[in-house]
Scaffold this motif. Sequence first.
Motif, PDB file in Angstrom:
ATOM      1  N   GLN A 147       0.803  -1.224   0.000  1.00  0.00           N
ATOM      2  CA  GLN A 147       0.000   0.000   0.000  1.00  0.00           C
ATOM      3  C   GLN A 147       0.832   1.268   0.000  1.00  0.00           C
ATOM      4  OE1 GLN A 147      -2.635   0.258   3.409  1.00  0.00           O
ATOM      5  NE2 GLN A 147      -4.078   1.558   2.331  1.00  0.00           N
ATOM      6  N   VAL A 148       1.989   1.232   0.637  1.00  0.00           N
ATOM      7  CA  VAL A 148       2.831   2.429   0.761  1.00  0.00           C
ATOM      8  C   VAL A 148       3.915   2.384  -0.315  1.00  0.00           C
ATOM      9  CG1 VAL A 148       4.398   3.727   2.239  1.00  0.00           C
ATOM     10  CG2 VAL A 148       2.383   2.609   3.227  1.00  0.00           C
ATOM     11  N   ALA A 149       3.870   3.359  -1.228  1.00  0.00           N
ATOM     12  CA  ALA A 149       4.813   3.384  -2.344  1.00  0.00           C
ATOM     13  C   ALA A 149       6.016   4.272  -2.087  1.00  0.00           C
ATOM     14  CB  ALA A 149       4.102   3.857  -3.610  1.00  0.00           C
ATOM     15  N   ALA A 150       5.904   5.178  -1.122  1.00  0.00           N
ATOM     16  CA  ALA A 150       7.013   6.092  -0.828  1.00  0.00           C
ATOM     17  C   ALA A 150       7.034   6.374   0.662  1.00  0.00           C
ATOM     18  CB  ALA A 150       6.856   7.401  -1.605  1.00  0.00           C
ATOM     19  N   VAL A 151       8.236   6.483   1.207  1.00  0.00           N
ATOM     20  CA  VAL A 151       8.395   6.849   2.604  1.00  0.00           C
ATOM     21  C   VAL A 151       9.569   7.815   2.712  1.00  0.00           C
ATOM     22  CG1 VAL A 151       9.838   4.819   3.125  1.00  0.00           C
ATOM     23  CG2 VAL A 151       8.682   6.016   4.975  1.00  0.00           C
ATOM     24  N   ALA A 152       9.392   8.855   3.527  1.00  0.00           N
ATOM     25  CA  ALA A 152      10.456   9.831   3.740  1.00  0.00           C
ATOM     26  C   ALA A 152      10.529  10.177   5.219  1.00  0.00           C
ATOM     27  CB  ALA A 152      10.208  11.098   2.921  1.00  0.00           C
TER      28      ALA A 152
END
Length: 247
Positions: A147-152
């Motif tokens: 579900q999560v395509a990007a994390v910063a």
Amino acid sequence: MPSKTALIPTTDGQADAFAAFPDHRGRHPGVLLYPDAFGIRPVLRELARELAGHGYYVLVPNFFHRHGPAPVVELPEHIGEEARPELVARLMPLIKAHTTERVLSDADAYLRFLTTQPEVSAGPVAVIGYCIGGLLAVRTAAAHPGQVAAVAGFHGPVGADGPDRRRLLSRLTAQVHLGHAETDMTPETLGELNRELDAAGVDYTSEIYPGTVHGFTMSDTDAFNPSALRLHWERLLPLLGRTLSND
């Protein structure tokens, strides 16, 4: 920029939250934004609104909701170095009480709420975080790989050292950006972290922002660094643009 307050049902009551989204109709990619330990306050609302202006629905939860609505401790308008030690001392028991089990349970609730909002488009979401929120972002992304395509994460911990961190990183499938403060990360510890990211097969950038101290994105603190905040946007916006489809 439209915004609203919200109450998110969790397994331990309702979490108060702030949401900002574009002022044109349609549906927009969702972004879960974890604040630093000082919580939801004007500077976090400003960050959320600025990000929403680029076409995203941004949800900022109060992850200390078990201890009351935000702000859970009274904050001065400007968090100077003279005030920080006492505030951190008051917040530290709350941080320690926010176990991994609570983090993941809340993350489920936050993502469920975010993705069911009528202004949020179908498809993957991004999770970002500041200070301790960076760790929460990484844990959330690792727990929701489909579900999560990007994390910063910015000026925040990435997880405990050793096997626990390696296990956490091995579960990441999202594209990752980590922006570290000079006071939080030495070149040697950065190299160690980046080797672990390489070994885990993570698609990432991870760097120390020059001339920074912990908290450099927060304009209501003495740590604030305007050039580092600009660099943060220069790294974050392309990451979201690559990974999220914007209707």
